[in-house]
Design a protein around this motif. Structure first.
Motif, PDB file in Angstrom:
ATOM      1  N   ILE A  44       0.865  -1.184   0.000  1.00 36.90           N
ATOM      2  CA  ILE A  44       0.000   0.000   0.000  1.00 36.90           C
ATOM      3  C   ILE A  44       0.900   1.233   0.000  1.00 36.90           C
ATOM      4  O   ILE A  44       1.661   1.425   0.941  1.00 36.90           O
ATOM      5  CB  ILE A  44      -0.911   0.029   1.253  1.00 36.90           C
ATOM      6  CG1 ILE A  44      -1.700  -1.281   1.367  1.00 36.90           C
ATOM      7  CG2 ILE A  44      -1.832   1.232   1.221  1.00 36.90           C
ATOM      8  CD1 ILE A  44      -2.481  -1.427   2.669  1.00 36.90           C
ATOM      9  N   PRO A  45       0.838   2.053  -1.039  1.00 37.52           N
ATOM     10  CA  PRO A  45       1.731   3.211  -1.055  1.00 37.52           C
ATOM     11  C   PRO A  45       1.386   4.235   0.019  1.00 37.52           C
ATOM     12  O   PRO A  45       0.229   4.311   0.450  1.00 37.52           O
ATOM     13  CB  PRO A  45       1.516   3.819  -2.453  1.00 37.52           C
ATOM     14  CG  PRO A  45       0.281   3.221  -2.994  1.00 37.52           C
ATOM     15  CD  PRO A  45      -0.027   1.973  -2.218  1.00 37.52           C
ATOM     16  N   ASP A  46       2.373   4.994   0.471  1.00 38.78           N
ATOM     17  CA  ASP A  46       2.072   6.100   1.395  1.00 38.78           C
ATOM     18  C   ASP A  46       1.599   7.291   0.575  1.00 38.78           C
ATOM     19  O   ASP A  46       1.365   7.193  -0.629  1.00 38.78           O
ATOM     20  CB  ASP A  46       3.285   6.416   2.293  1.00 38.78           C
ATOM     21  CG  ASP A  46       4.480   6.956   1.532  1.00 38.78           C
ATOM     22  OD1 ASP A  46       4.360   7.193   0.310  1.00 38.78           O
ATOM     23  OD2 ASP A  46       5.543   7.150   2.142  1.00 38.78           O
ATOM     24  N   ASN A 120      -3.389   5.171   9.865  1.00 38.96           N
ATOM     25  CA  ASN A 120      -3.714   4.337   8.714  1.00 38.96           C
ATOM     26  C   ASN A 120      -5.157   3.867   8.755  1.00 38.96           C
ATOM     27  O   ASN A 120      -5.749   3.708   9.819  1.00 38.96           O
ATOM     28  CB  ASN A 120      -2.766   3.133   8.650  1.00 38.96           C
ATOM     29  CG  ASN A 120      -1.343   3.563   8.383  1.00 38.96           C
ATOM     30  OD1 ASN A 120      -1.119   4.718   8.024  1.00 38.96           O
ATOM     31  ND2 ASN A 120      -0.408   2.675   8.558  1.00 38.96           N
ATOM     32  N   ILE A 121      -5.671   3.630   7.565  1.00 41.32           N
ATOM     33  CA  ILE A 121      -7.070   3.211   7.436  1.00 41.32           C
ATOM     34  C   ILE A 121      -7.159   1.797   6.878  1.00 41.32           C
ATOM     35  O   ILE A 121      -8.231   1.331   6.558  1.00 41.32           O
ATOM     36  CB  ILE A 121      -7.841   4.198   6.519  1.00 41.32           C
ATOM     37  CG1 ILE A 121      -7.131   4.373   5.172  1.00 41.32           C
ATOM     38  CG2 ILE A 121      -7.994   5.550   7.213  1.00 41.32           C
ATOM     39  CD1 ILE A 121      -7.900   5.243   4.177  1.00 41.32           C
ATOM     40  N   ASP A 122      -5.998   1.137   6.790  1.00 45.35           N
ATOM     41  CA  ASP A 122      -5.982  -0.180   6.152  1.00 45.35           C
ATOM     42  C   ASP A 122      -6.326  -1.316   7.109  1.00 45.35           C
ATOM     43  O   ASP A 122      -6.453  -2.474   6.691  1.00 45.35           O
ATOM     44  CB  ASP A 122      -4.618  -0.439   5.492  1.00 45.35           C
ATOM     45  CG  ASP A 122      -3.446  -0.251   6.460  1.00 45.35           C
ATOM     46  OD1 ASP A 122      -3.589  -0.580   7.661  1.00 45.35           O
ATOM     47  OD2 ASP A 122      -2.386   0.220   6.020  1.00 45.35           O
ATOM     48  N   ASP A 257      14.348   1.683   6.722  1.00 41.30           N
ATOM     49  CA  ASP A 257      13.116   0.934   6.504  1.00 41.30           C
ATOM     50  C   ASP A 257      12.604   0.350   7.836  1.00 41.30           C
ATOM     51  O   ASP A 257      13.358  -0.314   8.553  1.00 41.30           O
ATOM     52  CB  ASP A 257      13.428  -0.199   5.506  1.00 41.30           C
ATOM     53  CG  ASP A 257      12.241  -1.103   5.320  1.00 41.30           C
ATOM     54  OD1 ASP A 257      11.395  -0.775   4.485  1.00 41.30           O
ATOM     55  OD2 ASP A 257      12.146  -2.116   6.044  1.00 41.30           O
ATOM     56  N   CYS A 258      11.347   0.601   8.156  1.00 40.54           N
ATOM     57  CA  CYS A 258      10.863   0.216   9.491  1.00 40.54           C
ATOM     58  C   CYS A 258      10.867  -1.298   9.706  1.00 40.54           C
ATOM     59  O   CYS A 258      11.158  -1.758  10.814  1.00 40.54           O
ATOM     60  CB  CYS A 258       9.505   0.840   9.791  1.00 40.54           C
ATOM     61  SG  CYS A 258       8.262   0.545   8.548  1.00 40.54           S
ATOM     62  N   ASP A 259      10.582  -2.081   8.663  1.00 44.21           N
ATOM     63  CA  ASP A 259      10.600  -3.547   8.851  1.00 44.21           C
ATOM     64  C   ASP A 259      12.008  -4.023   9.226  1.00 44.21           C
ATOM     65  O   ASP A 259      12.179  -4.852  10.121  1.00 44.21           O
ATOM     66  CB  ASP A 259      10.173  -4.272   7.567  1.00 44.21           C
ATOM     67  CG  ASP A 259       8.676  -4.187   7.324  1.00 44.21           C
ATOM     68  OD1 ASP A 259       7.945  -3.780   8.248  1.00 44.21           O
ATOM     69  OD2 ASP A 259       8.243  -4.526   6.213  1.00 44.21           O
TER      70      ASP A 259
HETATM   71  P1  CNA Z   1       2.887  10.162   4.631  1.00 45.69           P
HETATM   72  O1  CNA Z   1       2.684  11.618   4.742  1.00 45.69           O
HETATM   73  O2  CNA Z   1       2.792   9.560   3.274  1.00 45.69           O
HETATM   74  O3  CNA Z   1       4.332   9.855   5.258  1.00 45.69           O
HETATM   75  C1  CNA Z   1       4.898   8.569   5.239  1.00 45.69           C
HETATM   76  C2  CNA Z   1       6.242   8.634   5.949  1.00 45.69           C
HETATM   77  O4  CNA Z   1       6.713   7.315   6.080  1.00 45.69           O
HETATM   78  C3  CNA Z   1       7.312   9.435   5.216  1.00 45.69           C
HETATM   79  O5  CNA Z   1       8.060  10.198   6.157  1.00 45.69           O
HETATM   80  C4  CNA Z   1       8.202   8.349   4.587  1.00 45.69           C
HETATM   81  O6  CNA Z   1       9.545   8.742   4.453  1.00 45.69           O
HETATM   82  C5  CNA Z   1       8.060   7.257   5.615  1.00 45.69           C
HETATM   83  N1  CNA Z   1       8.230   5.918   5.058  1.00 45.69           N
HETATM   84  C6  CNA Z   1       7.738   5.413   3.900  1.00 45.69           C
HETATM   85  N2  CNA Z   1       8.061   4.126   3.781  1.00 45.69           N
HETATM   86  C7  CNA Z   1       8.760   3.789   4.890  1.00 45.69           C
HETATM   87  C8  CNA Z   1       9.361   2.588   5.350  1.00 45.69           C
HETATM   88  N3  CNA Z   1       9.294   1.451   4.648  1.00 45.69           N
HETATM   89  N4  CNA Z   1      10.001   2.605   6.527  1.00 45.69           N
HETATM   90  C9  CNA Z   1      10.085   3.735   7.269  1.00 45.69           C
HETATM   91  N5  CNA Z   1       9.542   4.913   6.878  1.00 45.69           N
HETATM   92  C10 CNA Z   1       8.887   4.933   5.710  1.00 45.69           C
HETATM   93  O7  CNA Z   1       1.870   9.364   5.563  1.00 45.69           O
HETATM   94  P2  CNA Z   1       1.293   9.750   7.012  1.00 45.69           P
HETATM   95  O8  CNA Z   1       0.757   8.512   7.566  1.00 45.69           O
HETATM   96  O9  CNA Z   1       2.267  10.522   7.809  1.00 45.69           O
HETATM   97  O10 CNA Z   1       0.116  10.745   6.631  1.00 45.69           O
HETATM   98  C11 CNA Z   1      -1.085  10.687   7.244  1.00 45.69           C
HETATM   99  C12 CNA Z   1      -2.191  10.261   6.286  1.00 45.69           C
HETATM  100  C13 CNA Z   1      -1.790   9.172   5.348  1.00 45.69           C
HETATM  101  C14 CNA Z   1      -3.333   9.657   7.017  1.00 45.69           C
HETATM  102  O11 CNA Z   1      -4.430  10.480   6.893  1.00 45.69           O
HETATM  103  C15 CNA Z   1      -3.627   8.283   6.391  1.00 45.69           C
HETATM  104  O12 CNA Z   1      -4.994   8.014   6.339  1.00 45.69           O
HETATM  105  C16 CNA Z   1      -3.047   8.362   5.061  1.00 45.69           C
HETATM  106  N6  CNA Z   1      -2.671   7.123   4.362  1.00 45.69           N
HETATM  107  C17 CNA Z   1      -2.908   5.907   4.901  1.00 45.69           C
HETATM  108  C18 CNA Z   1      -2.532   4.765   4.227  1.00 45.69           C
HETATM  109  C19 CNA Z   1      -2.830   3.432   4.840  1.00 45.69           C
HETATM  110  O13 CNA Z   1      -3.821   3.275   5.528  1.00 45.69           O
HETATM  111  N7  CNA Z   1      -1.945   2.456   4.646  1.00 45.69           N
HETATM  112  C20 CNA Z   1      -1.883   4.850   2.990  1.00 45.69           C
HETATM  113  C21 CNA Z   1      -1.636   6.125   2.457  1.00 45.69           C
HETATM  114  C22 CNA Z   1      -2.050   7.251   3.150  1.00 45.69           C
END
Ligand code: CNA
Length: 282
Positions: A44-46, A120-122, A257-259
């Motif tokens: 799931i992309p960020d 996250n909402i996943d 990478d967090c994992d």
């Molecule tokens: P963001 O703003 O996209 O930030 C993500 C952060 O994680 C960044 O600082 C990246 O550098 C860091 N990152 C990315 N991959 C990794 C990794 N593998 N290991 C360590 N760090 C990493 O996302 P936020 O969550 O801060 O923003 C909040 C939003 C995103 C919320 O409202 C969510 O609902 C929304 N969102 C959720 C999902 C989901 O549910 N999986 C997906 C995308 C967006």
């Protein structure tokens, strides 16, 4: 007299000291703040990672601006971008928890988790076995749904089959308005659970771990700032974010990478087998 340089250095948190404290059970109430980065390895992309983040890949949705996908007025006019996204990420359909979700579950099973505040909402924290009591899904979840106009609740399974099977937004049987899952859109209020728990949690935690978030969306982004000034804070992320500044005595930044980092942490503490066991059961 304030602390001398050497005593400040002695108090400084380091990875080694954090590992030792985890091993010896010094931390009993760990507060976790998590974001989209913890689900990236699930597929799931960020939002904001340049290139792979959702905001750079929304062309197919023809949105006026990226955040419109979570804008209630835009949804009213055109629900399809959110429906398409929901179809993709609806919990339990396609994606499984990552090692990082399993690490959070491990903290819960060890009884040292105060709470996880996830943006996250996943739903992957719950799927990884985190006790719902220990989880605050700050931006909602797909387990319930309701009408955006009259607020009537709507059967979540019916919402899922409309969105995932038919690819359309369900219509409210009471007023004819559009239905959506209880995902918090921009401008909507957070679940009550957030305000009910956050004050006590920040006042009582003894370690904060922040993972995979850009800490740009308030109020969740402020949680790490609300803890007592002597509480240790650990950031596990690809980049430094929020109020984490390098060389602050209470903060440790584990970059990458967090994992990979949580696995390394578990190796060092002696929890790796437990981590793998949880992972193999998800
Ligand atoms: P963001 O703003 O996209 O930030 C993500 C952060 O994680 C960044 O600082 C990246 O550098 C860091 N990152 C990315 N991959 C990794 C990794 N593998 N290991 C360590 N760090 C990493 O996302 P936020 O969550 O801060 O923003 C909040 C939003 C995103 C919320 O409202 C969510 O609902 C929304 N969102 C959720 C999902 C989901 O549910 N999986 C997906 C995308 C967006």
């Amino acid at each position: 007299r304030g602390p001398t340089l050497s005593s400040a250095a002695a108090d400084r948190i380091t990875l080694d000291k954090m590992v030792e404290s985890l091993r010896e059970g010094v931390y009993e109430k760990i507060l976790v703040v998590a974001g989209a980065g913890i689900s990236c390895s699930a597929g799931i992309p960020d939002f904001r990672t340049p290139g792979s983040g959702l905001y750079d890949n929304l062309h197919e949705y023809d949105l006026p601006y990226p955040e419109a996908i979570f804008d209630i007025d835009f949804y009213r006019k055109n629900p399809m971008p959110f429906v398409t996204l929901s179809k993709e990420i609806w919990p339990g359909v396609k994606y499984r928890p990552t090692i990082t979700h399993c690490f959070l579950s491990l903290l819960g099973k060890r009884g040292i988790l105060q709470r996880i505040y996830t943006q996250n909402i996943d739903g992957l924290e719950a799927i990884a076995g985190v006790n719902p009591e220990l989880l605050v899904e700050c931006h909602g979840n797909f387990r319930s749904s309701g009408c955006i106009d009259c607020g009537s609740s709507y059967n979540a399974d019916d919402c899922k089959s409309s969105m995932v099977m038919q690819g359309e937004a369900p219509i409210c049987t009471s007023c004819g308005g559009l239905v959506k899952p209880t995902i918090v859109f921009f401008g909507e209020v957070m679940p009550n659970r957030f305000s009910q728990l956050v004050h006590v949690d920040v006042a009582s935690c003894d370690l904060v771990i922040v993972l995979g978030t850009s800490l740009l969306v308030d109020p969740v982004a402020s949680i790490p700032n609300w803890v007592k000034s002597d509480v240790h804070r650990c950031l596990i992320n690809r980049d430094v974010v929020g109020s984490f500044i390098l060389n602050k005595p209470t903060d440790v930044f584990l970059e990458g990478d967090c994992d990979e980092i949580v696995r390394k942490l578990c190796q060092l503490v002696g929890w790796e087998d437990e981590l793998d066991q949880i992972y193999s059961h998800t």
